[in-house]
Design a protein around this motif. Sequence first.
Motif, PDB file in Angstrom:
ATOM      1  N   GLU A  56       0.798  -1.278  -0.053  1.00 19.77           N
ATOM      2  CA  GLU A  56      -0.156   0.133  -0.036  1.00 19.77           C
ATOM      3  C   GLU A  56       0.796   1.209   0.042  1.00 19.77           C
ATOM      4  OE1 GLU A  56      -3.982  -1.622   1.934  1.00 19.77           O
ATOM      5  OE2 GLU A  56      -2.211  -1.056   3.496  1.00 19.77           O
ATOM      6  N   VAL A  57       2.002   1.267   0.644  1.00 20.22           N
ATOM      7  CA  VAL A  57       3.015   2.346   0.767  1.00 20.22           C
ATOM      8  C   VAL A  57       3.526   2.639  -0.717  1.00 20.22           C
ATOM      9  CG1 VAL A  57       5.020   3.369   1.590  1.00 20.22           C
ATOM     10  CG2 VAL A  57       3.609   2.246   3.188  1.00 20.22           C
ATOM     11  N   VAL A  58       3.779   1.496  -1.309  1.00 17.94           N
ATOM     12  CA  VAL A  58       4.511   1.724  -2.642  1.00 17.94           C
ATOM     13  C   VAL A  58       3.509   2.031  -3.604  1.00 17.94           C
ATOM     14  CG1 VAL A  58       5.762   0.595  -4.574  1.00 17.94           C
ATOM     15  CG2 VAL A  58       6.153   0.091  -2.060  1.00 17.94           C
ATOM     16  N   ALA A  59       2.198   1.607  -3.408  1.00 18.61           N
ATOM     17  CA  ALA A  59       1.142   2.134  -4.307  1.00 18.61           C
ATOM     18  C   ALA A  59       0.831   3.454  -4.224  1.00 18.61           C
ATOM     19  CB  ALA A  59      -0.113   1.274  -4.036  1.00 18.61           C
ATOM     20  N   MET A  60       1.104   4.240  -3.252  1.00 15.64           N
ATOM     21  CA  MET A  60       0.867   5.550  -3.124  1.00 15.64           C
ATOM     22  C   MET A  60       1.702   6.381  -4.213  1.00 15.64           C
ATOM     23  SD  MET A  60       1.271   5.814   1.035  1.00 15.64           S
ATOM     24  CE  MET A  60       1.417   7.819   1.225  1.00 15.64           C
ATOM     25  N   GLY A  61       2.754   5.841  -4.690  1.00 10.74           N
ATOM     26  CA  GLY A  61       3.610   6.396  -5.626  1.00 10.74           C
ATOM     27  C   GLY A  61       2.670   6.623  -7.078  1.00 10.74           C
ATOM     28  N   ARG A  62       1.542   5.791  -7.273  1.00  7.06           N
ATOM     29  CA  ARG A  62       1.000   6.128  -8.416  1.00  7.06           C
ATOM     30  C   ARG A  62      -0.279   7.060  -8.121  1.00  7.06           C
ATOM     31  NH1 ARG A  62       3.015   4.765 -12.264  1.00  7.06           N
ATOM     32  NH2 ARG A  62       0.989   4.281 -13.499  1.00  7.06           N
ATOM     33  N   LEU A  68      11.855   3.908  -1.270  1.00  8.11           N
ATOM     34  CA  LEU A  68      12.475   4.301  -2.503  1.00  8.11           C
ATOM     35  C   LEU A  68      11.564   3.470  -3.704  1.00  8.11           C
ATOM     36  CD1 LEU A  68      15.160   4.902  -4.338  1.00  8.11           C
ATOM     37  CD2 LEU A  68      16.137   2.871  -3.668  1.00  8.11           C
ATOM     38  N   ALA A  69      11.097   2.191  -3.323  1.00  6.81           N
ATOM     39  CA  ALA A  69      10.251   1.806  -4.272  1.00  6.81           C
ATOM     40  C   ALA A  69       9.071   2.452  -4.665  1.00  6.81           C
ATOM     41  CB  ALA A  69       9.742   0.431  -3.717  1.00  6.81           C
ATOM     42  N   ARG A  70       8.548   3.265  -3.528  1.00  7.86           N
ATOM     43  CA  ARG A  70       7.379   4.098  -3.847  1.00  7.86           C
ATOM     44  C   ARG A  70       7.946   5.361  -4.957  1.00  7.86           C
ATOM     45  NH1 ARG A  70       5.228   7.998   1.137  1.00  7.86           N
ATOM     46  NH2 ARG A  70       7.193   8.783   0.712  1.00  7.86           N
ATOM     47  N   ALA A  71       9.011   5.711  -4.717  1.00  9.84           N
ATOM     48  CA  ALA A  71       9.567   6.696  -5.801  1.00  9.84           C
ATOM     49  C   ALA A  71       9.683   6.036  -7.149  1.00  9.84           C
ATOM     50  CB  ALA A  71      10.866   7.316  -5.182  1.00  9.84           C
ATOM     51  N   PHE A  72      10.046   5.076  -7.189  1.00  9.73           N
ATOM     52  CA  PHE A  72      10.229   4.321  -8.591  1.00  9.73           C
ATOM     53  C   PHE A  72       8.630   4.252  -9.038  1.00  9.73           C
ATOM     54  CE2 PHE A  72      14.626   1.917  -7.223  1.00  9.73           C
ATOM     55  CZ  PHE A  72      15.079   3.166  -7.653  1.00  9.73           C
ATOM     56  N   ALA A  73       7.988   3.827  -8.316  1.00  9.04           N
ATOM     57  CA  ALA A  73       6.539   3.554  -8.973  1.00  9.04           C
ATOM     58  C   ALA A  73       5.842   4.856  -9.498  1.00  9.04           C
ATOM     59  CB  ALA A  73       5.602   3.270  -7.864  1.00  9.04           C
ATOM     60  N   GLN A  74       6.222   6.311  -8.803  1.00 14.75           N
ATOM     61  CA  GLN A  74       5.870   7.417  -9.540  1.00 14.75           C
ATOM     62  C   GLN A  74       6.372   7.462 -11.217  1.00 14.75           C
ATOM     63  OE1 GLN A  74       6.590  10.116  -5.872  1.00 14.75           O
ATOM     64  NE2 GLN A  74       6.071  11.094  -7.419  1.00 14.75           N
TER      65      GLN A  74
END
Length: 283
Positions: A95-101, A149-155
């Motif tokens: 869910e944290v990483v999906a915030m990057g979307r 960092l994965a969240r940033a990549f997901a953007q």
Amino acid sequence: MRIDIEDLHVAYAGRTVVAGAHLIAAEGEITGLVGPNGSGKSTLLRTVYRHLKPTAGRVLLDGADIGDIPPARSARHVAALPQERGGDFELTVREVVAMGRTPYKRAFAGEDATDRDVVARALADVGMAGHTARRFTELSGGERQRVLLARAFAQQPDVLVLDEPTNHLDIRHQVELLALLRTRRRTTLVSLHDLNAAASVCDRLHVLHGGRVVASGPPREVLQPALLAAVFGVRAAVAEHPLTGDPLIAFDHRSPVDGPDGAGIPMSAPSGVSGAGPGRSHR
């Protein structure tokens, strides 16, 4: 995309923290900020990801003042990993990483196949694919760093702004992260305390001292013993890394020089910003 920082001044709490900084982060290059604590690195980066407004000067994203770009649009272009992590997320890793979307979604819109693929790839890139259901609050410091960092990549940004991204990471994950940044070849502006890591990963370095950029250029030209003594207050020798050929800095841990005050910065050190061509190629 390219970042240009022009005559940047930043002040808060009645104190000037960045004073007249000029620098370039060229498209597709990894540009490093190095300097002692309090030199203005984090403050400068906060202006790039819009956490702070400059007192004077400007930050340009491909020639456009980033302050004039709507936040939702700039979030599609610039992703940040700041030092300040905010509060603990009562969310799962996924869910944290999906915030990057979020910059790509309309209000209340659900995930689609593209979002799921991007999130899965980002988690795999940082070695957290097997931890998607864990709570963010249960993670170690290094694991949290990798998730953010994965969240940033997901953007899927054009520009990455990373403030001490290797903090809390063990040596293996530091090496993997730096290798990943080299592979991605996005425009990257990164602050690093580890000068050997900076010499390994960065195409170009800007040295900050007292809120000013005092030297700029390829790592091999910038990281010279005289500058290291003047800016960091340390005795050091610079050799060639036996495995990579990068500059390798050996510090004298027994007898540091007098504390740095900036007065002794060597005139022969590269100073200012003279172009943005590639500093060197990576192996």
